[in-house]
Design a protein around this motif. Structure first.
Motif, PDB file in Angstrom:
ATOM      1  N   ALA A 348       0.886  -1.285  -0.055  1.00 33.13           N
ATOM      2  CA  ALA A 348       0.049  -0.119  -0.039  1.00 33.13           C
ATOM      3  C   ALA A 348       0.874   1.330   0.009  1.00 33.13           C
ATOM      4  CB  ALA A 348      -0.960  -0.071   1.238  1.00 33.13           C
ATOM      5  N   TRP A 349       1.848   1.360   1.102  1.00 36.42           N
ATOM      6  CA  TRP A 349       2.503   2.557   1.228  1.00 36.42           C
ATOM      7  C   TRP A 349       3.421   2.882  -0.225  1.00 36.42           C
ATOM      8  CZ3 TRP A 349       2.743   7.354   2.152  1.00 36.42           C
ATOM      9  CH2 TRP A 349       3.970   7.881   1.876  1.00 36.42           C
ATOM     10  N   PRO A 350       4.179   1.471  -0.542  1.00 33.09           N
ATOM     11  CA  PRO A 350       5.164   1.770  -1.804  1.00 33.09           C
ATOM     12  C   PRO A 350       4.545   2.241  -3.088  1.00 33.09           C
ATOM     13  CG  PRO A 350       5.639  -0.050  -0.584  1.00 33.09           C
ATOM     14  CD  PRO A 350       4.437   0.265  -0.054  1.00 33.09           C
ATOM     15  N   ALA A 351       3.025   1.804  -3.105  1.00 27.67           N
ATOM     16  CA  ALA A 351       2.281   2.113  -4.234  1.00 27.67           C
ATOM     17  C   ALA A 351       1.819   3.407  -4.216  1.00 27.67           C
ATOM     18  CB  ALA A 351       0.967   1.319  -4.327  1.00 27.67           C
ATOM     19  N   LEU A 352       1.392   4.164  -3.073  1.00 23.95           N
ATOM     20  CA  LEU A 352       1.004   5.465  -2.909  1.00 23.95           C
ATOM     21  C   LEU A 352       2.276   6.464  -3.173  1.00 23.95           C
ATOM     22  CD1 LEU A 352      -0.846   7.758  -2.259  1.00 23.95           C
ATOM     23  CD2 LEU A 352      -0.550   7.505   0.315  1.00 23.95           C
ATOM     24  N   LEU A 394     -11.281  15.080  -7.623  1.00 23.71           N
ATOM     25  CA  LEU A 394     -10.762  14.564  -9.091  1.00 23.71           C
ATOM     26  C   LEU A 394      -9.100  14.152  -8.733  1.00 23.71           C
ATOM     27  CD1 LEU A 394     -11.432  13.878 -12.003  1.00 23.71           C
ATOM     28  CD2 LEU A 394     -10.301  16.051 -12.651  1.00 23.71           C
ATOM     29  N   TYR A 395      -8.462  14.987  -8.360  1.00 23.05           N
ATOM     30  CA  TYR A 395      -7.158  14.549  -8.286  1.00 23.05           C
ATOM     31  C   TYR A 395      -6.815  13.498  -7.307  1.00 23.05           C
ATOM     32  CZ  TYR A 395      -5.518  18.241 -11.356  1.00 23.05           C
ATOM     33  OH  TYR A 395      -5.257  19.049 -12.399  1.00 23.05           O
ATOM     34  N   ALA A 396      -7.581  13.690  -5.793  1.00 18.07           N
ATOM     35  CA  ALA A 396      -7.460  12.777  -4.997  1.00 18.07           C
ATOM     36  C   ALA A 396      -8.044  11.446  -5.249  1.00 18.07           C
ATOM     37  CB  ALA A 396      -8.109  13.276  -3.491  1.00 18.07           C
ATOM     38  N   LEU A 397      -9.063  11.467  -5.912  1.00 21.11           N
ATOM     39  CA  LEU A 397      -9.526   9.922  -6.436  1.00 21.11           C
ATOM     40  C   LEU A 397      -8.824   9.215  -7.392  1.00 21.11           C
ATOM     41  CD1 LEU A 397     -13.460  10.826  -6.495  1.00 21.11           C
ATOM     42  CD2 LEU A 397     -12.240   9.215  -4.969  1.00 21.11           C
ATOM     43  N   THR A 398      -8.328  10.273  -8.393  1.00 18.31           N
ATOM     44  CA  THR A 398      -7.192   9.476  -9.396  1.00 18.31           C
ATOM     45  C   THR A 398      -5.982   9.239  -8.909  1.00 18.31           C
ATOM     46  OG1 THR A 398      -8.456  11.243 -11.024  1.00 18.31           O
ATOM     47  CG2 THR A 398      -6.451   9.986 -11.788  1.00 18.31           C
ATOM     48  N   THR A 399      -5.685   9.910  -8.082  1.00 17.34           N
ATOM     49  CA  THR A 399      -4.264   9.301  -7.223  1.00 17.34           C
ATOM     50  C   THR A 399      -4.605   8.140  -6.753  1.00 17.34           C
ATOM     51  OG1 THR A 399      -3.473  11.817  -7.003  1.00 17.34           O
ATOM     52  CG2 THR A 399      -2.538  10.150  -5.546  1.00 17.34           C
ATOM     53  N   ALA A 400      -5.832   8.059  -5.889  1.00 16.51           N
ATOM     54  CA  ALA A 400      -6.112   6.762  -5.137  1.00 16.51           C
ATOM     55  C   ALA A 400      -6.135   5.826  -6.234  1.00 16.51           C
ATOM     56  CB  ALA A 400      -7.585   6.985  -4.586  1.00 16.51           C
ATOM     57  N   GLY A 401      -6.802   6.228  -7.349  1.00 14.27           N
ATOM     58  CA  GLY A 401      -7.017   4.940  -8.486  1.00 14.27           C
ATOM     59  C   GLY A 401      -5.730   4.551  -8.846  1.00 14.27           C
ATOM     60  N   ILE A 402      -4.660   5.348  -9.240  1.00 11.28           N
ATOM     61  CA  ILE A 402      -3.208   4.997  -9.574  1.00 11.28           C
ATOM     62  C   ILE A 402      -2.792   4.236  -8.603  1.00 11.28           C
ATOM     63  CG2 ILE A 402      -1.167   5.900 -10.255  1.00 11.28           C
ATOM     64  CD1 ILE A 402      -2.509   8.523 -11.240  1.00 11.28           C
ATOM     65  N   THR A 403      -2.890   4.621  -7.557  1.00  9.16           N
ATOM     66  CA  THR A 403      -2.275   3.902  -6.146  1.00  9.16           C
ATOM     67  C   THR A 403      -2.863   2.161  -6.179  1.00  9.16           C
ATOM     68  OG1 THR A 403      -2.007   5.956  -5.217  1.00  9.16           O
ATOM     69  CG2 THR A 403      -2.040   3.565  -3.795  1.00  9.16           C
ATOM     70  N   TRP A 404      -4.195   2.162  -6.416  1.00 12.07           N
ATOM     71  CA  TRP A 404      -4.845   0.933  -6.408  1.00 12.07           C
ATOM     72  C   TRP A 404      -4.235   0.220  -7.532  1.00 12.07           C
ATOM     73  CZ3 TRP A 404      -7.409  -1.158 -10.641  1.00 12.07           C
ATOM     74  CH2 TRP A 404      -8.002  -2.526 -10.285  1.00 12.07           C
ATOM     75  N   ALA A 405      -3.872   0.766  -8.726  1.00 12.46           N
ATOM     76  CA  ALA A 405      -3.536  -0.001  -9.903  1.00 12.46           C
ATOM     77  C   ALA A 405      -1.996  -0.619  -9.456  1.00 12.46           C
ATOM     78  CB  ALA A 405      -3.571   0.759 -11.109  1.00 12.46           C
ATOM     79  N   LEU A 406      -1.379   0.235  -8.959  1.00  8.92           N
ATOM     80  CA  LEU A 406       0.170  -0.146  -8.519  1.00  8.92           C
ATOM     81  C   LEU A 406      -0.014  -1.291  -7.270  1.00  8.92           C
ATOM     82  CD1 LEU A 406       1.826   3.327  -8.532  1.00  8.92           C
ATOM     83  CD2 LEU A 406       2.003   1.582 -10.501  1.00  8.92           C
ATOM     84  N   TRP A 407      -0.929  -0.997  -6.428  1.00 11.37           N
ATOM     85  CA  TRP A 407      -1.198  -1.871  -5.381  1.00 11.37           C
ATOM     86  C   TRP A 407      -1.491  -3.376  -5.849  1.00 11.37           C
ATOM     87  CZ3 TRP A 407      -4.438  -0.132  -0.551  1.00 11.37           C
ATOM     88  CH2 TRP A 407      -4.276  -1.210   0.410  1.00 11.37           C
ATOM     89  N   ALA A 408      -2.781  -3.375  -6.614  1.00 13.48           N
ATOM     90  CA  ALA A 408      -3.238  -4.370  -7.181  1.00 13.48           C
ATOM     91  C   ALA A 408      -2.672  -5.289  -8.176  1.00 13.48           C
ATOM     92  CB  ALA A 408      -4.908  -4.136  -7.435  1.00 13.48           C
ATOM     93  N   PHE A 409      -2.149  -4.623  -8.876  1.00 14.87           N
ATOM     94  CA  PHE A 409      -1.270  -5.625  -9.932  1.00 14.87           C
ATOM     95  C   PHE A 409       0.234  -5.889  -9.251  1.00 14.87           C
ATOM     96  CE2 PHE A 409      -3.498  -5.642 -13.828  1.00 14.87           C
ATOM     97  CZ  PHE A 409      -4.620  -4.411 -13.877  1.00 14.87           C
ATOM     98  N   THR A 410       0.204  -7.059  -8.753  1.00 15.66           N
ATOM     99  CA  THR A 410       1.250  -7.381  -7.734  1.00 15.66           C
ATOM    100  C   THR A 410       2.347  -7.981  -8.817  1.00 15.66           C
ATOM    101  OG1 THR A 410       0.371  -9.738  -7.772  1.00 15.66           O
ATOM    102  CG2 THR A 410      -0.031  -8.211  -5.884  1.00 15.66           C
TER     103      THR A 410
END
Lengths: 459, 144
Positions: A348-352, A394-410
């Motif tokens: 989580a943290w490395p992704a963010l 918009l910026y917060a949610l999209t940043t969260a979305g990018i973080t999710w993508a990095l987090w979830a694609f292991t």
């Protein structure tokens, strides 16, 4: 030269379709008003033709020069036919402001033109160097061009089979107009996209914000190293960014002006974004969610309309999803499932961290994202609420979305240290940077005037 | 607060103008260099572009285009025997060939075989060498 003239004709064709759409949704008061809206019209044409071609490919309509022209003609006829029934929703357009272009517009406009001219010369004889471009984007376009459809073999074997075919379809259209699969001249198609985006942002914001706010930020985004260096690559990243950024701008304007044509145009661009890359789904979801947040105070009016726009955009993307699902093509979601990230909390943290590092990377994007942060704060300090709340969400949610993508694609290694040329985070973060060219002027205008409302409401 | 906000807006604009102008000059300069580089590139290098990092011998794919009909199939068999191969050659040459040779299709039972560092003696079917660069790349046509 033949290829270049063919490409010019192709883009004139896309513009013509877009002008018909603009005529149906908004109309224009004068030739100068139409000229000012030409960039938006062009990208509406690109989006609508792209969506139409994608749907045709999915249902099996043979792709050829004839069907391409008939599709465009059909879209024009439909748009012009709808012009009368849609008349009551078209805005009453204000008269053109007296006086010509001011000094600031002329000066910065000239800089933007010089920048785009340099981009043209750089792209005129560029070879196909970008890996993803020759690995799957252009081969998919070639497959559509040579075989007249979504060839089963190539669309199964080429990388990223679930990526929607909007861009390959548009590229195949360019090949038809050029008379061959000219992958060198194809780079200039992306130059047209870039010009269209710049013109669209300038055209939409010029009557609404001071030229001091519009032009410096538009220029800053165009000369950001990553933008200037990669936006002619025959890949879908920047086209997706243009669709997303313009849709975000149109939604922001709709939140304060409430003109139906703004939301309808945004809906079309959201549909195009959904069919450009799989990330389009994440970006559009964030955009719609941000709009819901930004319109909280007027939710009884706004939410049903936003919901309808989102549903229509999503409906355009469903046929493609059915097509690749029916063929058991995978790769759309993380291999372990969208929610498997809870089994990898250590990511989580490395992704963010990776996402924020990419967004604020000076060598890629200069000071654009820091200026976004300041602009949002200033808008709040100035007394505006709707625009900064929408932008913040918009910026917060999209940043969260990018973080999710990095987090979830292991399978993605974190933290990311790879070269930016192969770094997917950089591509994802580009969407927010490009959107800043449109949203920062709006935020700063709201900060200056102390309100979100249309200019005529500020007297 | 309005005055503070306006001062902030002016500062942001000033910053954007400063960075924009500096990077405008740099960008136009760099794009100009790119334009000169591209214009100076010969036709082959421009056509191969990204493939220059893994193709090794452009003649092979040009020859494949010449002998394999556009509606024909081919099979590319990679191997470690290409002289001058890069670390990308063996792993990615099939992908690049697929892009470069379209509309020709890759097929496991194709009559045409592009041996990119393979051992021709190890091919399942007997084949006649149609072209050979003498450095590990050859084009063969399967014999019936």
């Amino acid at each position: 030269m033949r290829a270049l003239l063919g490409l010019v004709a192709y883009n004139a064709f896309l513009l013509a379709v877009g002008i018909a759409v603009l005529a149906a949704l908004r109309g224009w008061r004068s030739w100068s008003d139409l000229a000012r809206c030409a960039g938006l019209a062009y990208l509406l044409g690109v989006g609508l033709v792209g969506v139409a071609l994608t749907l045709e490919l999915v249902v099996g309509v043979p792709f050829s020069m004839a069907t391409l022209l008939l599709t465009g003609a059909g879209l024009v006829v439909v748009a012009l036919t709808l012009r009368a029934p849609l008349a009551r929703w078209r805005p009453s357009l204000p008269p053109d402001r007296p006086g010509g272009l001011g000094f600031v517009t002329l000066a910065f406009g000239l800089l933007v033109v010089v920048c785009l001219e340099a981009l043209f010369r750089a792209g005129r004889l560029a070879g196909l160097s970008a890996w993803d471009a020759w690995a799957f984007w252009v081969p998919k376009a070639k497959a559509i061009y040579f075989f007249g459809g979504l060839d089963e073999q190539f669309f199964r074997e080429l990388a990223n089979p679930t990526y929607p075919p909007l861009l390959p379809a548009l590229e195949a259209g360019a090949f038809h107009f050029m008379g061959s699969a000219d992958v060198v001249t194809l780079h200039l198609q992306f130059w047209f996209f870039a010009c269209g985006f710049a013109a669209a942002v300038a055209g939409l914001l010029a009557p609404r914000v001071s030229p001091f706010l519009l032009w410096p930020f538009l220029l800053l985004v165009l000369v950001a190293p990553r933008v200037a260096g990669r936006n002619l690559d025959p890949q879908a990243d920047f086209l997706l960014d243009y669709f997303f950024a313009l849709a975000a701008l149109l939604v922001a304007l709709w939140l304060v002006e409430r003109e139906p044509w703004l939301l309808a145009s945004a809906c079309l661009l959201m549909a195009a974004a959904l069919l450009t890359k799989r990330e389009g789904l994440m970006l559009v979801a964030c955009l719609v969610a941000a709009a819901f947040v930004g319109s909280w105070r007027h939710r009884r009016y706004a939410w049903p309309r936003l919901g309808l726009a989102a549903a229509v955009a999503l409906a355009a993307a469903i046929p493609w999803r059915i097509w690749f699902s029916s063929r058991d093509l995978t790769g759309e979601l993380p291999a372990a499932g969208a929610l498997a990230l809870f089994d990898h909390l250590d990511r989580a943290w490395p992704a963010l961290d990776s996402a924020l590092t990419a967004l604020f990377d000076y060598d890629l994007w200069l000071v654009i994202l820091p200026l976004v942060v300041v602009a949002v704060l200033l808008a709040y300090v100035g007394g505006a609420r709707v625009i900064p709340t929408f932008a913040l969400a918009l910026y917060a949610l999209t940043t969260a979305g990018i973080t999710w993508a990095l987090w979830a694609f292991t399978e993605l290694e974190l933290p990311f240290v790879q070269d930016e040329g192969v770094n997917p985070i950089v591509r994802l973060s580009g969407s927010l940077v490009v959107a800043s060219a449109a949203l920062v002027p709006l935020l700063l205008d709201a900060a200056w005037h102390g309100s979100d409302g249309p200019a005529e409401d500020r007297s | 607060m309005r005055r503070l906000a306006r001062a902030g807006v002016a500062s942001c604009v000033a910053l954007a103008i400063a960075f924009g102008l500096v990077y405008f000059v740099r960008t136009v300069d760099e794009l100009g260099d790119d334009a000169e580089t591209h214009a100076a590139t010969n036709y082959d290098d421009r056509e191969f572009a990204g493939g220059n990092s893994l193709v090794v011998d452009k003649r092979a794919l040009y020859e494949a285009r010449a002998v394999i009909p556009e509606d024909g199939d081919y099979r590319l068999v990679p191997g470690p025997r290409v002289e001058g191969a890069t670390e990308l050659t063996e792993q990615y040459i099939d992908q690049y060939a697929r892009y470069f040779l379209m509309p020709r299709r890759p097929a496991p039972d194709a009559e045409w075989i592009i041996c990119y560092g393979c051992d021709p003696a190890g091919l399942e079917r007997p084949a006649t060498v149609v072209w050979d660069n003498g450095a590990g790349i050859s084009i063969l046509e399967a014999s019936d």
